[in-house]
Design a protein around this motif. Structure first.
Motif, PDB file in Angstrom:
ATOM      1  N   MET A 155      11.204  16.282  -6.471  1.00 24.01           N
ATOM      2  CA  MET A 155      10.739  14.783  -6.743  1.00 24.01           C
ATOM      3  C   MET A 155       9.259  14.942  -6.743  1.00 24.01           C
ATOM      4  N   CYS A 156       8.877  14.082  -7.603  1.00 21.54           N
ATOM      5  CA  CYS A 156       7.179  13.987  -7.960  1.00 21.54           C
ATOM      6  C   CYS A 156       6.503  13.382  -6.911  1.00 21.54           C
ATOM      7  N   GLY A 157       5.253  12.904  -7.104  1.00 18.59           N
ATOM      8  CA  GLY A 157       4.460  12.181  -6.237  1.00 18.59           C
ATOM      9  C   GLY A 157       3.718  11.147  -6.876  1.00 18.59           C
ATOM     10  N   VAL A 158       3.643   9.975  -6.280  1.00 18.30           N
ATOM     11  CA  VAL A 158       3.091   8.948  -6.970  1.00 18.30           C
ATOM     12  C   VAL A 158       2.033   8.070  -5.978  1.00 18.30           C
ATOM     13  N   VAL A 159       0.950   7.806  -6.501  1.00 20.98           N
ATOM     14  CA  VAL A 159       0.137   6.985  -5.741  1.00 20.98           C
ATOM     15  C   VAL A 159      -0.391   6.143  -6.566  1.00 20.98           C
ATOM     16  N   GLY A 160      -0.773   4.732  -5.463  1.00 24.27           N
ATOM     17  CA  GLY A 160      -1.470   3.591  -6.473  1.00 24.27           C
ATOM     18  C   GLY A 160      -2.571   3.002  -5.395  1.00 24.27           C
ATOM     19  N   ILE A 161      -3.875   2.769  -5.972  1.00 29.99           N
ATOM     20  CA  ILE A 161      -4.801   2.355  -5.254  1.00 29.99           C
ATOM     21  C   ILE A 161      -5.439   1.183  -5.760  1.00 29.99           C
ATOM     22  N   TYR A 162      -5.754  -0.040  -5.058  1.00 29.75           N
ATOM     23  CA  TYR A 162      -6.523  -1.320  -5.438  1.00 29.75           C
ATOM     24  C   TYR A 162      -7.720  -1.484  -4.475  1.00 29.75           C
ATOM     25  N   SER A 163      -8.851  -1.664  -5.001  1.00 29.58           N
ATOM     26  CA  SER A 163      -9.856  -2.232  -4.240  1.00 29.58           C
ATOM     27  C   SER A 163     -10.641  -3.489  -4.799  1.00 29.58           C
ATOM     28  N   LYS A 164     -10.903  -4.081  -3.962  1.00 29.87           N
ATOM     29  CA  LYS A 164     -11.870  -5.433  -4.541  1.00 29.87           C
ATOM     30  C   LYS A 164     -13.191  -5.138  -5.132  1.00 29.87           C
ATOM     31  N   ASP A 165     -13.891  -4.028  -4.668  1.00 30.70           N
ATOM     32  CA  ASP A 165     -15.238  -3.988  -5.187  1.00 30.70           C
ATOM     33  C   ASP A 165     -15.658  -2.486  -5.545  1.00 30.70           C
ATOM     34  N   LYS A 166     -14.897  -1.586  -5.125  1.00 30.52           N
ATOM     35  CA  LYS A 166     -15.577  -0.047  -5.437  1.00 30.52           C
ATOM     36  C   LYS A 166     -14.823   0.632  -6.479  1.00 30.52           C
ATOM     37  N   ASP A 167     -15.407   1.788  -7.066  1.00 28.26           N
ATOM     38  CA  ASP A 167     -14.586   2.880  -7.717  1.00 28.26           C
ATOM     39  C   ASP A 167     -13.517   3.649  -6.838  1.00 28.26           C
ATOM     40  N   ILE A 168     -12.156   3.958  -7.436  1.00 27.32           N
ATOM     41  CA  ILE A 168     -11.342   4.368  -6.667  1.00 27.32           C
ATOM     42  C   ILE A 168     -11.137   5.925  -7.147  1.00 27.32           C
ATOM     43  N   SER A 169     -11.632   6.425  -8.087  1.00 23.04           N
ATOM     44  CA  SER A 169     -11.188   7.766  -8.550  1.00 23.04           C
ATOM     45  C   SER A 169     -10.992   8.846  -7.548  1.00 23.04           C
ATOM     46  N   LYS A 170     -12.151   8.825  -6.693  1.00 23.06           N
ATOM     47  CA  LYS A 170     -12.200   9.943  -5.656  1.00 23.06           C
ATOM     48  C   LYS A 170     -11.227   9.824  -4.669  1.00 23.06           C
ATOM     49  N   GLN A 171     -10.879   8.479  -4.124  1.00 24.02           N
ATOM     50  CA  GLN A 171      -9.543   8.252  -3.285  1.00 24.02           C
ATOM     51  C   GLN A 171      -8.353   8.493  -4.072  1.00 24.02           C
ATOM     52  N   LEU A 172      -8.087   8.294  -5.250  1.00 26.54           N
ATOM     53  CA  LEU A 172      -7.106   8.775  -6.021  1.00 26.54           C
ATOM     54  C   LEU A 172      -6.835  10.517  -6.077  1.00 26.54           C
ATOM     55  N   TYR A 173      -8.003  11.050  -6.290  1.00 26.50           N
ATOM     56  CA  TYR A 173      -8.079  12.436  -6.373  1.00 26.50           C
ATOM     57  C   TYR A 173      -7.622  12.917  -4.886  1.00 26.50           C
TER      58      TYR A 173
END
Length: 105
Positions: free
Chosen positions: A1-19
């Motif tokens: 089974m694969c892994g999936v994650v989603g992130i939303y932030s009101k005011d900041k870049d989220i690429s590092k958190q996704l990483y």
């Protein structure tokens, strides 16, 4: 089974958190990985074969600017081990861009 994650932030870049999220769920799939990030106007994405730490570096993460995104690590159960099966899938619907990732066949 694969892994999936989603992130939303009101005011900041989220690429590092996704990483870091992908890195922490990499045991769910080590074949390929990818992420799609939106700033509300456009969707930028990177997806490649390989481990999270090998696919993404600081330069690539900085190119993914936005406050919402999804990311995926793949363990193939169908479709074979090919780059074109990497996710997220990015396309257009009614002249709007969309990115999606799924966990399953």
């Amino acid at each position: 089974m694969c892994g999936v994650v989603g992130i939303y932030s009101k005011d900041k870049d989220i690429s590092k958190q996704l990483y870091y999220s992908l890195y922490s769920i990499q045991h769910r799939g080590q074949e390929s990985c990818g992420m799609a990030v939106s700033n509300g106007e456009e969707i930028n994405y990177i997806k490649e074969m390989g481990l999270v730490g090998d696919v993404f570096n600081t330069e690539k993460l900085e190119s993914l600017e936005g406050n919402m995104g999804i990311a995926h690590v793949r363990y193939s159960t169908a479709g074979g081990s090919h780059a074109y099966n990497s996710q997220p899938l990015v396309g257009s619907v009614r002249k709007r861009r969309i990115a999606l990732a799924h966990n399953g066949n």
